[in-house]
Scaffold this active site. Structure first.
Site, PDB file in Angstrom:
ATOM      1  N   LYS A  32       0.854  -1.196   0.000  1.00  0.00           N
ATOM      2  CA  LYS A  32       0.000   0.000   0.000  1.00  0.00           C
ATOM      3  C   LYS A  32       0.884   1.238   0.000  1.00  0.00           C
ATOM      4  CE  LYS A  32      -2.331   1.609   3.806  1.00  0.00           C
ATOM      5  NZ  LYS A  32      -2.161   3.058   3.916  1.00  0.00           N
ATOM      6  N   ASP A  59      -3.468   4.370  -1.802  1.00  0.00           N
ATOM      7  CA  ASP A  59      -4.369   4.827  -0.729  1.00  0.00           C
ATOM      8  C   ASP A  59      -4.346   6.353  -0.662  1.00  0.00           C
ATOM      9  OD1 ASP A  59      -5.795   5.106   1.660  1.00  0.00           O
ATOM     10  OD2 ASP A  59      -4.132   4.455   2.919  1.00  0.00           O
ATOM     11  N   LYS A  61      -7.366   8.245  -1.011  1.00  0.00           N
ATOM     12  CA  LYS A  61      -8.650   8.694  -0.433  1.00  0.00           C
ATOM     13  C   LYS A  61      -9.213   9.938  -1.116  1.00  0.00           C
ATOM     14  CE  LYS A  61      -7.646   6.871   4.222  1.00  0.00           C
ATOM     15  NZ  LYS A  61      -6.214   6.505   4.172  1.00  0.00           N
ATOM     16  N   ASP A  64     -13.784  14.871  -3.990  1.00  0.00           N
ATOM     17  CA  ASP A  64     -13.923  16.181  -4.653  1.00  0.00           C
ATOM     18  C   ASP A  64     -15.194  16.112  -5.488  1.00  0.00           C
ATOM     19  OD1 ASP A  64     -13.395  18.710  -5.925  1.00  0.00           O
ATOM     20  OD2 ASP A  64     -11.255  18.386  -5.623  1.00  0.00           O
ATOM     21  N   THR A 119     -11.400   6.080  11.173  1.00  0.00           N
ATOM     22  CA  THR A 119     -11.404   5.577  12.556  1.00  0.00           C
ATOM     23  C   THR A 119     -11.009   6.676  13.547  1.00  0.00           C
ATOM     24  OG1 THR A 119      -9.264   4.639  11.987  1.00  0.00           O
ATOM     25  CG2 THR A 119     -11.092   3.118  12.140  1.00  0.00           C
ATOM     26  N   ARG A 211       3.215  -1.241  10.758  1.00  0.00           N
ATOM     27  CA  ARG A 211       4.326  -1.357  11.701  1.00  0.00           C
ATOM     28  C   ARG A 211       4.665  -2.769  12.181  1.00  0.00           C
ATOM     29  NH1 ARG A 211       1.724   3.532  14.861  1.00  0.00           N
ATOM     30  NH2 ARG A 211      -0.016   2.534  13.791  1.00  0.00           N
TER      31      ARG A 211
HETATM   32  O1  C5P Z   1       1.173   0.465  11.228  1.00  0.00           O
HETATM   33  P1  C5P Z   1      -0.246   0.013  11.091  1.00  0.00           P
HETATM   34  O2  C5P Z   1      -0.391  -1.500  10.933  1.00  0.00           O
HETATM   35  O3  C5P Z   1      -1.136   0.567  12.175  1.00  0.00           O
HETATM   36  O4  C5P Z   1      -0.704   0.635   9.691  1.00  0.00           O
HETATM   37  C1  C5P Z   1      -2.031   0.559   9.236  1.00  0.00           C
HETATM   38  C2  C5P Z   1      -2.160   1.275   7.928  1.00  0.00           C
HETATM   39  O5  C5P Z   1      -3.544   1.315   7.580  1.00  0.00           O
HETATM   40  C3  C5P Z   1      -1.691   2.722   7.937  1.00  0.00           C
HETATM   41  O6  C5P Z   1      -1.183   3.007   6.625  1.00  0.00           O
HETATM   42  C4  C5P Z   1      -2.932   3.503   8.218  1.00  0.00           C
HETATM   43  O7  C5P Z   1      -2.903   4.799   7.685  1.00  0.00           O
HETATM   44  C5  C5P Z   1      -3.982   2.661   7.485  1.00  0.00           C
HETATM   45  N1  C5P Z   1      -5.348   2.826   7.983  1.00  0.00           N
HETATM   46  C6  C5P Z   1      -5.721   2.567   9.296  1.00  0.00           C
HETATM   47  N2  C5P Z   1      -7.017   2.747   9.707  1.00  0.00           N
HETATM   48  C7  C5P Z   1      -7.940   3.152   8.825  1.00  0.00           C
HETATM   49  C8  C5P Z   1      -7.590   3.418   7.503  1.00  0.00           C
HETATM   50  C9  C5P Z   1      -6.280   3.246   7.110  1.00  0.00           C
HETATM   51  O8  C5P Z   1      -4.889   2.174  10.099  1.00  0.00           O
HETATM   52  N3  C5P Z   1      -9.204   3.264   9.221  1.00  0.00           N
END
Ligand code: C5P
Length: 233
Positions: A32, A59, A61, A64, A119, A211
């Site tokens: 992603k 990603d 998003k 517009d 979220t 992460r």
């Molecule tokens: O590091 P981590 O596993 O938390 O990363 C989750 C990824 O998913 C990040 O790129 C974050 O921006 C994305 N994301 C999220 N929650 C959402 C939408 C996207 O954690 N509701």
């Protein structure tokens, strides 16, 4: 389309991103690319990662007026990505325009996924700042249903919502789910987390993992563990 693990490449430069991807010598993970990397490096980084053979979820998003989103999607579709997203809050007219823009001359197009409510938005902020007074889970489901009616392929949601989204929008409507952590791992800023195995049991179609893989001592081993728990268990 089977279940898969998507690695969130949340890096601020191409060099860091490619150094990370260089560790994967035996597999080509689905990845992603988000706003941070895209705005820092531009479309060239998408082309380079694509040329290395990775499938890509872009990603960005989009949100517009319909005509602008249609034209932006046409430009992004030419990058040959596999999945892309927009905000369902842009309305069904915006979503159908996005689908038109995404469709390539040969009739193919990337999967188009909707973000419902972020979220980071909670009930109180939604009511006080957005003047949306319905329960948050109903708003999420309603936006998902709008996306399905507009012809989109799925939504980003929590694995904990995958089942109700499938129930409302159909089993083939994709749930792309972040908020995944290994059992006993750091949760960081994610509040409602599930393990890859739980996400599979709950019916997620794709898990987005950042992460727990990118910051792992051995990212390849962490990716393989995710695949083993989510795809092959
Ligand atoms: O590091 P981590 O596993 O938390 O990363 C989750 C990824 O998913 C990040 O790129 C974050 O921006 C994305 N994301 C999220 N929650 C959402 C939408 C996207 O954690 N509701």
């Amino acid at each position: 389309m089977g279940k898969d693990v998507i690695i969130a490449l949340d890096f601020d430069s191409k060099d860091k991103t490619l150094a990370f991807l260089d560790r994967f010598t035996e597999e080509k993970p689905f990845v992603k690319i988000g706003m941070e990397l895209f705005y820092a490096e531009g479309p060239a980084v998408v082309r380079e990662i694509r040329a290395r053979g990775h499938r890509i979820f872009l990603d960005l998003k989009l949100h517009d007026i319909p005509n602008t989103v249609k034209k932006a999607m046409a430009a992004l579709s030419a990058l040959d990505v596999d999945m892309i997203n927009l905000h369902a809050a842009g309305t069904k007219a915006m979503m159908t325009a996005a689908l038109e823009g995404l469709t390539r001359p040969d009739g193919t197009r990337p999967l188009l996924i909707a973000v419902t409510q972020l979220t980071s938005t909670d009930q109180s902020r939604m009511e006080k700042e957005l003047l949306i007074r319905e329960p948050l889970d109903q708003v999420v489901l309603h936006y998902a249903a709008n996306a399905a009616e507009a012809g989109l392929d799925g939504v980003v949601c929590s694995p904990l919502e995958a089942d109700i989204v499938h129930h409302r929008c159909g089993a083939g409507f994709l749930t792309v789910t972040p908020g995944v952590r290994f059992a006993g791992g750091e949760t960081g800023d994610q509040k409602r987390v599930t393990t890859p195995a739980q996400a599979r049991a709950l019916g997620s179609d794709y898990i987005v993992v950042g992460r727990p893989i990118t910051q792992a001592e051995d990212p390849v081993a962490a990716y393989r563990r995710c695949m083993a728990e989510f795809v092959k268990s």
